[in-house]
Design a protein around this motif. Structure first.
Motif, PDB file in Angstrom:
ATOM      1  N   TYR A  71      74.187 -61.804  64.985  1.00 29.35           N
ATOM      2  CA  TYR A  71      72.957 -61.155  64.522  1.00 29.35           C
ATOM      3  C   TYR A  71      72.219 -60.468  65.665  1.00 29.35           C
ATOM      4  CZ  TYR A  71      69.460 -64.782  65.880  1.00 29.35           C
ATOM      5  OH  TYR A  71      68.627 -65.635  66.559  1.00 29.35           O
ATOM      6  N   ILE A  79      71.292 -56.487  65.729  1.00 30.60           N
ATOM      7  CA  ILE A  79      69.929 -55.985  65.952  1.00 30.60           C
ATOM      8  C   ILE A  79      69.905 -55.011  67.125  1.00 30.60           C
ATOM      9  CG2 ILE A  79      67.615 -56.659  66.729  1.00 30.60           C
ATOM     10  CD1 ILE A  79      67.947 -59.198  65.016  1.00 30.60           C
ATOM     11  N   GLN A 121      68.872 -51.051  67.111  1.00 30.85           N
ATOM     12  CA  GLN A 121      67.887 -50.501  68.040  1.00 30.85           C
ATOM     13  C   GLN A 121      68.418 -49.248  68.738  1.00 30.85           C
ATOM     14  OE1 GLN A 121      67.131 -53.820  70.632  1.00 30.85           O
ATOM     15  NE2 GLN A 121      65.467 -54.646  69.374  1.00 30.85           N
ATOM     16  N   LEU A 159      64.586 -60.578  60.222  1.00 29.08           N
ATOM     17  CA  LEU A 159      64.818 -59.735  61.399  1.00 29.08           C
ATOM     18  C   LEU A 159      65.858 -58.654  61.111  1.00 29.08           C
ATOM     19  CD1 LEU A 159      64.849 -62.409  64.249  1.00 29.08           C
ATOM     20  CD2 LEU A 159      63.161 -60.590  63.947  1.00 29.08           C
ATOM     21  N   LEU A 160      66.923 -59.037  60.407  1.00 27.26           N
ATOM     22  CA  LEU A 160      67.953 -58.057  60.058  1.00 27.26           C
ATOM     23  C   LEU A 160      67.401 -56.996  59.113  1.00 27.26           C
ATOM     24  CD1 LEU A 160      71.011 -60.450  59.648  1.00 27.26           C
ATOM     25  CD2 LEU A 160      70.599 -58.839  61.516  1.00 27.26           C
ATOM     26  N   ASN A 196      65.174 -54.542  60.934  1.00 25.51           N
ATOM     27  CA  ASN A 196      65.926 -53.593  61.753  1.00 25.51           C
ATOM     28  C   ASN A 196      66.920 -52.751  60.948  1.00 25.51           C
ATOM     29  OD1 ASN A 196      65.361 -54.030  64.860  1.00 25.51           O
ATOM     30  ND2 ASN A 196      65.273 -56.055  63.903  1.00 25.51           N
TER      31      ASN A 196
END
Length: 483
Positions: free
Chosen positions: A17, A21, A25, A101-102, A105
């Motif tokens: 993961y 991420i 980015q 979080l995934l 992003n």
């Protein structure tokens, strides 16, 4: 028609993961394929929940010894179901956090089991995703019904981050009842009165520490002469003495030769010094290491080199097949979550052409969260001597540190190893209270190529346990103050 991505990561654990991420980015269209639960073994059944269990044990220990701090605490107790419930709750919270979080992003999550079908030279890698694997343990957060799943997907780059699983020895196969791996040891239905732990690496020692603190009789069996075999021998010796004071029995240079299961426990035959001793206990925990999850991916079918279940890579995560990469446990030791995370970042940045530095495994810290804690980075004294260098070695015991005495934790030591000619810090090894938080100071120092002079001229705050680090450096050069 297959959905196409720039990068597909197979495995949603710490390495997977984090790599996904970082890829997002950097502008890559990214997806993660996960067959069981986000966060991997570390978050769901390893690093995080064990620390929650150990925290409960630590507080219980302090409650039992409240008189040492001038406190009057009536006989403390615990409900193991509530201890486990708290641990599982911590994992559930973080498991959900990884999903958020995934999503934040814009990383797609594809639920199912992946298989690499094609890896043409210069073309996109094609993978198929089948049904989700039935988890060995239920995921903390159920998978939403409306998600990406079974089908065919393509990507310019596929990163394998499938982690590892407990190693199983023939004849001592875990059964989920009398013979446990860390899965079962993490969520006992009842508190066993006695345990045999097979293996004294970080996993074995942490569970031994937890169960002994909570009242179980614990015997640890280790094949090698030293417990915590990857640690500096002197530091491991200090840890052993403290763990023995806690009540743990150690049998080193010993081998489990037979395990017989009964209605009320296990009978364990242990060979040591040519003699067989039979121990009886309610449970046996098998903690003899882990092995990479490289099967079922068709890696060898597309030409990826694998050795003893480990995918062979260079320092940037690249395999011998263009477009296929591997990071984390499946790419070999040290099998640690923080190594996997950093490897993931390096791998993705290399794909982007940012020219990251290859992984320096000698700069990866190791931590064991028993009581007392153990932490280290770099070469042990034995390994440093093997390098043929002239050494300067410093030691400082916690008994000379005001903060350690105030905490009631005077048993501990910091050991530093320097190249006598250049002042290079070659290794740092620690045992004692909160050393897993302290070790990063030495990790940063090694990464910046800090010398003994820089460390001696650094001002450490008082009163803190970190002062033991400073004093150990001073001791290596005959300048120790408080010892």
């Amino acid at each position: 028609m297959a959905d196409t991505y720039d990068i597909i990561v197979i495995g949603g654990g710490p390495g997977g993961y984090v790599a996904a991420i970082r890829a997002a980015q950097l502008g890559f269209k990214t997806a993660v394929v996960e067959r069981e639960h986000l966060g991997g073994i570390c978050l769901n059944w390893g690093c995080i929940p064990t620390k929650a269990l150990l925290r409960s044990a630590e507080i219980f220990h302090y409650a039992e010894h409240g008189a040492n701090y001038g406190l009057k605490i009536e006989k403390p107790g615990f409900d193991i179901a509530d201890v486990v419930k708290r641990s599982r709750g911590v994992s559930a919270q973080l498991n959900g956090g990884v999903g958020m979080l995934l999503k934040k992003n814009k990383v797609d999550v594809i639920w199912g089991e992946a298989r690499i079908e094609k890896a043409p030279q210069g073309g996109p890698v094609e993978i198929s995703v089948g049904k989700m694997k039935k988890p060995a343990v239920e995921p903390q957060n159920p998978v939403p019904k409306t998600v990406l799943g079974e089908g065919t997907y393509k990507a310019k780059h596929v990163i394998v981050a499938t982690g590892a699983r407990p190693r199983v020895l023939p004849g001592i196969e875990p059964d989920g009842d009398r013979i446990w791996t860390y899965f079962e040891a993490m969520k006992p239905k009842a508190m066993p009165k006695s345990l045999v732990v097979m293996g004294s690496g970080a996993i074995g020692i942490e569970f031994a520490s937890f169960y002994r603190t909570m009242g179980a009789e614990v015997t640890v069996v280790e094949l090698l002469p030293q417990i915590l075999p990857v640690e500096d021998a002197e530091i491991a010796g200090v840890a052993r003495k403290q763990l023995e004071k806690l009540g743990i029995r150690f049998m080193t240079d010993a081998k489990v030769t037979k395990v017989a299961k009964g209605a009320d426990g296990v009978s364990v035959d242990i060979e040591a010094k040519g003699k067989i001793e039979t121990l009886k206990a309610e449970r046996l925990i098998s903690a003899v290491g882990v092995q990479g999850n490289s099967e079922g991916l068709n890696l060898e079918g597309v030409g990826v080199a694998i050795e003893r279940g480990i995918v062979k890579t260079d320092g940037l995560g690249r395999t011998n097949v263009a477009g296929i990469y591997a990071i984390g446990d499946v790419a070999g030791p040290p099998m640690l979550a923080h190594k996997a995370e950093h490897e993931g970042v390096i791998c993705v940045e290399a794909i982007k052409g940012l020219h990251p530095h290859p992984m320096k495994k000698e700069h990866i810290p190791g931590c064991t969260y028993c009581q007392p804690q153990v932490a280290s980075v770099g070469l042990t004294e034995a390994k440093a001597k093997e390098s043929g260098r002239e050494l300067k070695i410093g030691r400082f015991r916690f008994i000379g540190n005001g903060k350690a005495i105030a905490l009631g934790e005077p048993e501990g030591m910091v050991k530093t190893i320097f190249d006598a000619k250049t002042g290079e810090l070659l290794g740092a090894h620690m045992v004692g209270a909160e050393v897993t938080e302290l070790i990063q100071g030495f990790v940063v120092a090694m990464g910046l190529e800090t010398t003994e002079e820089d460390l001696m001229h650094t001002v450490f705050p008082h009163p803190t346990l970190s002062e033991t680090m400073h004093e150990s450096v001073l001791d290596a050069y005959g300048r120790v103050i408080h010892m």
